[in-house]
Write an enzyme that holds these catalytic residues in place. Structure first.
Site, mmCIF file in Angstrom:
data_model
loop_
_atom_site.group_PDB
_atom_site.id
_atom_site.type_symbol
_atom_site.label_atom_id
_atom_site.label_comp_id
_atom_site.label_asym_id
_atom_site.label_seq_id
_atom_site.Cartn_x
_atom_site.Cartn_y
_atom_site.Cartn_z
ATOM 1 N N SER A 176 0.833 -1.199 0.000
ATOM 2 C CA SER A 176 0.000 0.000 0.000
ATOM 3 C C SER A 176 0.870 1.252 0.000
ATOM 4 C CB SER A 176 -0.969 -0.050 1.191
ATOM 5 O OG SER A 176 -1.959 0.945 1.101
ATOM 6 N N ASP A 269 -9.134 -4.022 -6.441
ATOM 7 C CA ASP A 269 -8.466 -3.092 -5.528
ATOM 8 C C ASP A 269 -8.249 -1.763 -6.242
ATOM 9 O OD1 ASP A 269 -6.902 -1.684 -3.770
ATOM 10 O OD2 ASP A 269 -5.565 -3.358 -3.295
ATOM 11 N N HIS A 300 -8.360 -4.681 -0.597
ATOM 12 C CA HIS A 300 -7.115 -4.047 -0.160
ATOM 13 C C HIS A 300 -6.620 -4.586 1.178
ATOM 14 C CE1 HIS A 300 -4.116 -0.950 -0.706
ATOM 15 N NE2 HIS A 300 -4.298 -0.538 0.528
#
Length: 337
Positions: A176, A269, A300
């Protein structure tokens, strides 16, 4: 009679004012739509793994290296960069305990347990790892500042290691926000402007990279088509003003590290596979919520499960763990003195 005439004139003026205001709104909306939909026209050629014509950019001049290094130097340094809300600047980078459920801990912890400190040092970047939503009183650090802090901290750790242990190799992975940072560092290294020479980097894996770009790096497994949110929302001034600069494609792609950089993205995502319609400049609160990961669908948060991404029976974290383990096992054994 005069009173009626004045009323009629006032109604006409009110209608004219309303029409003028409506026209202004239409013009503003039109300008925003044009900005959002216009094709990218950067002053320089679009970034890619190779420059136009297929001419590979030569890496920067390599630092001189000794024949051996200090006996307390690890053969390999594993750089693990956690995602948003999964790290802290006060955590111990060599034994992080504040976020035991961090996604990256499913990779870094087993590696640290398997290999001795002479073979592998696992470094987990301690940084604020936050994402301030300006529409909420969350008292969080802005994404810009958090990302910059993570970048500085990681680069310093790698620079310090390279200065002390010039023969140590590197494995880099991030998730991320951490994937954006890891990818930016990989891009700098691959293009000769990073903290270590590119030949010392054994490999890079990015899970849910917000700057993911089709054709740049190596797609692993069932990755969907698409690009990262930071590319889809590039050049939206409103976000930059809110401390959420969407940085677009990486200049030069991953350069010499292109074939050593893996991209993992789960289907659905929106952080790493963001169609334009997924975000709306007219609904910034929803866009900011999506960018923070809380509304990017369940995908996610589930890379440690086989629900949205699986390759040969392995989850994204299992695949990355096996990949890193193989790199460490087959890494060079520098001489020690």
């Amino acid at each position: 009679m005069a009173k009626n005439a004045r009323r009629k004139r006032h109604r006409i003026l009110a209608l004219i004012a309303a029409a003028a205001m409506a026209l202004v709104v239409v013009l503003v909306v039109t300008i925003v739509v044009v900005i959002m939909r216009r094709p990218d026209t950067p002053a320089t050629p679009p970034p890619s793994a190779e420059p136009p014509g297929g001419v590979v950019v030569p890496p920067g001049t390599r630092k001189p290296r000794p024949e051996f290094q200090s006996a307390d130097c690890p053969d390999v340094m594993m750089v693990s960069i956690p995602g948003t809300w999964e790290s802290s600047p006060t955590d111990d980078p060599f034994n992080p305990t504040q976020f035991p459920l961090s996604l990256m801990s499913n990779i870094s912890k087993p590696l640290a347990e398997q290999f001795g400190p002479d073979r592998l040092q696992v470094y987990t970047t301690p940084y604020t790892a936050q994402f301030h939503n300006p529409f909420a009183a969350d008292k969080q650090m802005s994404y810009n500042d958090s990302r910059a802090e993570g970048m500085r901290t990681t680069v310093k750790a790698m620079t310090d290691m390279n200065d002390r242990c010039p023969l140590t190799s590197y494995v880099i992975a991030g998730f991320s926000q951490g994937a954006v940072i890891a990818g930016d560092i990989a891009s700098d290294i691959g293009n000769g402007r990073g903290p270590v020479d590119e030949d010392l980097v054994l490999g890079v894996t990015l899970i849910a990279d917000g700057r993911r770009q089709m054709g740049v790096g190596q797609d692993v497994g069932p990755n969907p088509a698409g690009q990262g949110a930071e590319i889809t929302l590039h050049e939206v001034p409103a976000l930059s003003a809110l401390g959420l600069t969407m940085t677009g494609p990486r200049p030069g792609g991953f350069g010499a590290l292109d074939n050593r950089t893996n991209q993992i993205c789960g289907s659905g995502d929106l952080i790493c596979s963001a169609p334009e319609q997924a975000f709306s400049v007219f609904n910034l609160p929803k866009t900011l919520e999506t960018l923070s990961g809380s509304a990017a669908g369940p995908v996610h948060a589930l890379y440690n499960t086989p629900q949205f991404w699986v390759e040969n029976g392995q989850t994204a974290t299992q695949w990355t763990l096996e990949w890193a383990r193989n790199l460490v096992e087959n890494a060079p054994h520098p001489k020690h003195g």
